[in-house]
Design an enzyme around this catalytic site. Structure first.
Site, mmCIF file in Angstrom:
data_model
loop_
_atom_site.group_PDB
_atom_site.id
_atom_site.type_symbol
_atom_site.label_atom_id
_atom_site.label_comp_id
_atom_site.label_asym_id
_atom_site.label_seq_id
_atom_site.Cartn_x
_atom_site.Cartn_y
_atom_site.Cartn_z
ATOM 1 N N THR A 14 26.600 44.364 37.114
ATOM 2 C CA THR A 14 27.281 45.263 36.246
ATOM 3 C C THR A 14 27.796 44.733 34.888
ATOM 4 O O THR A 14 27.476 44.875 33.817
ATOM 5 C CB THR A 14 28.367 46.184 36.789
ATOM 6 N N VAL A 15 28.602 43.802 35.040
ATOM 7 C CA VAL A 15 29.318 43.005 33.963
ATOM 8 C C VAL A 15 28.289 41.902 33.300
ATOM 9 O O VAL A 15 28.224 41.859 31.977
ATOM 10 C CB VAL A 15 30.470 42.128 34.432
ATOM 11 N N VAL A 34 30.928 33.198 14.479
ATOM 12 C CA VAL A 34 31.337 31.932 14.983
ATOM 13 C C VAL A 34 30.515 30.712 14.345
ATOM 14 O O VAL A 34 30.401 29.694 14.465
ATOM 15 C CB VAL A 34 31.037 31.583 16.611
ATOM 16 N N LYS A 106 39.082 38.372 38.807
ATOM 17 C CA LYS A 106 40.651 38.435 39.308
ATOM 18 C C LYS A 106 41.072 37.519 40.699
ATOM 19 O O LYS A 106 42.030 37.181 40.755
ATOM 20 C CB LYS A 106 41.347 39.511 39.065
ATOM 21 N N GLY A 135 40.122 45.170 32.448
ATOM 22 C CA GLY A 135 38.781 45.016 31.815
ATOM 23 C C GLY A 135 38.679 44.859 30.369
ATOM 24 O O GLY A 135 38.937 43.849 29.972
ATOM 25 N N GLY A 188 31.100 57.401 42.289
ATOM 26 C CA GLY A 188 31.046 55.859 42.029
ATOM 27 C C GLY A 188 32.377 55.360 41.411
ATOM 28 O O GLY A 188 32.373 54.029 40.919
ATOM 29 N N ASP A 202 44.115 44.626 44.720
ATOM 30 C CA ASP A 202 43.356 44.396 43.485
ATOM 31 C C ASP A 202 44.537 44.470 42.379
ATOM 32 O O ASP A 202 44.910 43.341 41.587
ATOM 33 C CB ASP A 202 42.483 45.635 43.077
ATOM 34 N N LYS A 206 46.230 41.235 39.980
ATOM 35 C CA LYS A 206 46.096 41.358 38.569
ATOM 36 C C LYS A 206 47.552 41.156 37.824
ATOM 37 O O LYS A 206 47.915 40.392 36.938
ATOM 38 C CB LYS A 206 45.690 42.866 37.915
HETATM 39 P P1 NAP Z 1 28.045 42.948 40.873
HETATM 40 O O1 NAP Z 1 27.443 44.265 39.970
HETATM 41 O O2 NAP Z 1 28.135 42.963 42.193
HETATM 42 O O3 NAP Z 1 26.937 41.539 40.268
HETATM 43 C C1 NAP Z 1 27.249 40.493 40.976
HETATM 44 C C2 NAP Z 1 26.007 39.709 40.315
HETATM 45 O O4 NAP Z 1 26.365 38.414 40.990
HETATM 46 C C3 NAP Z 1 24.384 39.972 40.862
HETATM 47 O O5 NAP Z 1 23.787 39.929 39.798
HETATM 48 C C4 NAP Z 1 24.322 39.196 41.859
HETATM 49 O O6 NAP Z 1 22.921 38.785 42.257
HETATM 50 C C5 NAP Z 1 24.952 37.905 41.737
HETATM 51 N N1 NAP Z 1 25.562 36.955 42.709
HETATM 52 C C6 NAP Z 1 26.387 37.485 43.475
HETATM 53 N N2 NAP Z 1 26.561 36.533 44.485
HETATM 54 C C7 NAP Z 1 25.812 35.414 44.138
HETATM 55 C C8 NAP Z 1 25.514 34.256 44.856
HETATM 56 N N3 NAP Z 1 26.175 33.806 45.874
HETATM 57 N N4 NAP Z 1 24.534 33.799 44.073
HETATM 58 C C9 NAP Z 1 23.904 34.059 43.108
HETATM 59 N N5 NAP Z 1 23.975 35.182 42.471
HETATM 60 C C10 NAP Z 1 25.096 36.174 42.956
HETATM 61 O O7 NAP Z 1 29.359 42.440 40.406
HETATM 62 P P2 NAP Z 1 30.305 42.882 38.838
HETATM 63 O O8 NAP Z 1 30.730 44.403 39.163
HETATM 64 O O9 NAP Z 1 29.329 42.635 37.634
HETATM 65 O O10 NAP Z 1 31.520 42.096 38.974
HETATM 66 C C11 NAP Z 1 31.408 40.746 38.863
HETATM 67 C C12 NAP Z 1 32.664 40.067 38.221
HETATM 68 O O11 NAP Z 1 33.570 40.854 37.369
HETATM 69 C C13 NAP Z 1 33.625 40.132 39.542
HETATM 70 O O12 NAP Z 1 34.400 38.965 39.688
HETATM 71 C C14 NAP Z 1 34.614 41.379 39.486
HETATM 72 O O13 NAP Z 1 35.760 41.530 39.912
HETATM 73 C C15 NAP Z 1 34.806 41.143 37.998
HETATM 74 N N6 NAP Z 1 35.089 42.440 37.152
HETATM 75 C C16 NAP Z 1 34.151 43.738 37.182
HETATM 76 C C17 NAP Z 1 34.499 44.647 36.760
HETATM 77 C C18 NAP Z 1 33.534 46.184 36.616
HETATM 78 O O14 NAP Z 1 33.889 46.973 35.919
HETATM 79 N N7 NAP Z 1 32.585 46.010 37.406
HETATM 80 C C19 NAP Z 1 35.658 44.861 36.030
HETATM 81 C C20 NAP Z 1 36.490 43.689 35.518
HETATM 82 C C21 NAP Z 1 36.237 42.476 36.542
HETATM 83 P P3 NAP Z 1 21.718 39.980 42.566
HETATM 84 O O15 NAP Z 1 21.781 40.749 41.186
HETATM 85 O O16 NAP Z 1 20.309 39.131 42.282
HETATM 86 O O17 NAP Z 1 22.125 40.551 43.566
HETATM 87 N N1 HSE Z 2 38.395 47.965 41.471
HETATM 88 C C1 HSE Z 2 38.998 47.926 40.088
HETATM 89 C C2 HSE Z 2 39.660 49.200 39.776
HETATM 90 C C3 HSE Z 2 37.922 47.503 38.925
HETATM 91 O O1 HSE Z 2 39.571 50.139 40.349
HETATM 92 O O2 HSE Z 2 40.245 49.399 38.613
HETATM 93 C C4 HSE Z 2 37.877 46.393 38.248
HETATM 94 O O3 HSE Z 2 38.945 45.276 38.394
#
Ligand code: NAP
Ligand code: HSE
Length: 433
Positions: A14-15, A34, A106, A135, A188, A202, A206
């Protein structure tokens, strides 16, 4: 002279896909800011066959982390893969290879932030993590830079979108927790395993990060007292509402003198408080500084593009530092020793809801218990409990120590007139401090 900056991305979910999109689509703006080209050179993923919904423009995908961490042409690692132990190892290796790091993680920063920041400083590298809290809201930079000259005494954050969505729906639509959680999962908004969100972990991660930066002391995750929203009922919200309060899951960090309190709990805030109007999945952090007074930072706490915006803004900061040759100087190490408040030193108002026998002497017994503990009542509401001889009694106390209120909770169970202690919550935000 820096002519081009190459990024290694760990994760394309996602990110990560939001980061690729923003770097691609905002290239002109980035170059203006930059002064050089910024390119994603390699991306680490789990599954090379997976269909990606982002234009990769020939960027190489790999499953081999060494290909990214050891690439001499990569200047900055952006970690958006999540996880803790393996990710910690990758980031330490990146820093030791003199690569700057940006992360949105986090879980990792709350557990290993000080080790990683120390390693970054030792290697003259930047380590930024704006997206890890709330976020798309630039709250970390606001604390460290915008409010640098002030002394922050209180932070109250709605820093978890899932629980804010659930509490908003329960309160606005008079629905039960389980029903709204199920709907949030179907839409979702909530994960299929929502435990870390609904039980407050969570938010605890934070608020530990916010407390560390806002108070300039090392707040560990273990220092945060945590309770979640899974036992909150629609009745609690209705009675809170009747008494003038809205329920929110609040991460609280407050300090008085050199002592601090850090906790996450369902909390009642007055309807007139700015946090009460933060609805659905939105986040907000209320910050009180001695000089600035009240401020509040509001926005999306998660999501592909809001979160990626924070990540890419960190990248911009790294590149600006590269051009000035000042990387590794931005991390402000904690200034103060941490001293946590004891239960005798925490002062707050409390909401209490009990079922008691609807008979003479009930209030005498209750008020005698409260006065024995030196706790005074500010508001009382009594209603009959349908089809029973019980009364629903809801009370809001004046400020009392946590210790005295806990004593009351313990002794209430032994009073003959009390049938059941239904719930109790902290009340915050009446008056500025
Ligand atoms: P996600 O959608 O699950 O994506 C994770 C990505 O990392 C995927 O592309 C996955 O590969 C790859 N990955 C995971 N483990 C791996 C490993 N061991 N080796 C290689 N690749 C690996 O996660 P996300 O929602 O983007 O979140 C990413 C980070 O941002 C997390 O730390 C989360 O807490 C933080 N975050 C997310 C949000 C949000 O809104 N989603 C907000 C704030 C912070 P594949 O695609 O090949 O499976
Ligand atoms: N699971 C978190 C929330 C998303 O519901 O705010 C990102 O930290």
């Amino acid at each position: 002279m820096v002519r081009k900056v190459s990024v290694g991305l760990l994760g394309l979910g996602t990110v990560g896909s939001g980061v690729v999109q923003i770097i691609d689509q905002h290239q002109d703006k980035l170059m203006h800011q930059v002064g050089c080209e910024v390119k994603v050179r390699k991306i680490l993923v789990n599954d090379l066959e997976k269909k990606r919904d982002v234009y990769l423009n020939g960027t190489r995908l790999t499953k081999d982390v060494d290909e990214v961490l050891n690439d001499p042409d990569i200047d900055v690692i952006i970690e958006v893969m999540g996880g803790v132990e393996k990710t910690r190892d990758y980031i330490l290796r990146a820093l030791r290879n003199k690569k700057h790091v940006v992360t949105a993680n986090k879980d990792l920063m709350a557990l290993y932030g000080s080790e990683l920041l120390q390693t970054a400083v030792e290697n003259q590298c930047d380590l930024f993590y704006e997206a890890s809290v709330a976020g798309g809201i630039p709250i970390l930079r606001s604390l460290v830079e915008g409010l640098a000259s002030d002394r922050i005494t209180k932070m109250m954050g709605i820093v978890n979108g899932t629980t804010n969505y659930i509490l908003t729906k329960m309160s606005q639509e008079g629905r039960e927790y389980e029903e709204v959680l199920k709907e949030a999962q179907e839409l979702g908004y909530a994960e299929s395993d929502p435990t870390s969100d609904v039980e407050g972990l969570d938010a605890a991660r934070k608020i530990a990060i916010l407390g560390t930066l806002g108070f300039s002391m090392n707040i560990d995750l273990d220092d945060v007292e945590v309770s979640g929203i899974s036992r909150v009922t629609k009745e609690d919200l209705e009675y809170g509402d009747q008494l003038g309060y809205t329920m929110k899951l609040i991460g609280l960090a407050s300090r008085a003198g050199d002592k601090v309190e850090i906790c996450v709990q369902p909390t009642l805030v007055p309807h007139s408080h700015p946090l009460a109007s933060v609805h659905n999945e939105f986040n907000a952090v209320y910050v009180y500084g001695e000089a600035v007074g009240e401020t509040m930072f509001y926005g999306p706490g998660a999501g592909k593009l809001p979160t990626a915006t924070a990540v890419v803004s960190d990248l911009v900061e790294v590149v600006k530092n590269m051009r000035l040759g000042v990387n590794g100087n931005s991390a402000v190490m904690p200034q103060f020793d941490k001293k946590l408040k004891s239960a005798e030193e925490v002062n707050a108002k409390y909401f209490l809801r009990i079922h008691a026998k609807d008979q003479s002497g009930t209030f005498a017994a209750l008020t005698s218990l409260f006065s024995d503990q030196n706790v005074s009542l500010e508001k009382i509401l009594q209603l009959p409990v349908k089809d029973s001889k019980l009364a629903e009694i809801i009370m809001i106390t004046h400020k009392a120590t946590k210790k005295d209120f806990e004593n009351i909770l313990m002794q209430l169970k032994d009073l003959d007139v009390v049938e059941d202690v239904k719930s109790s919550y902290r009340v915050e935000g009446d008056g500025i401090q």
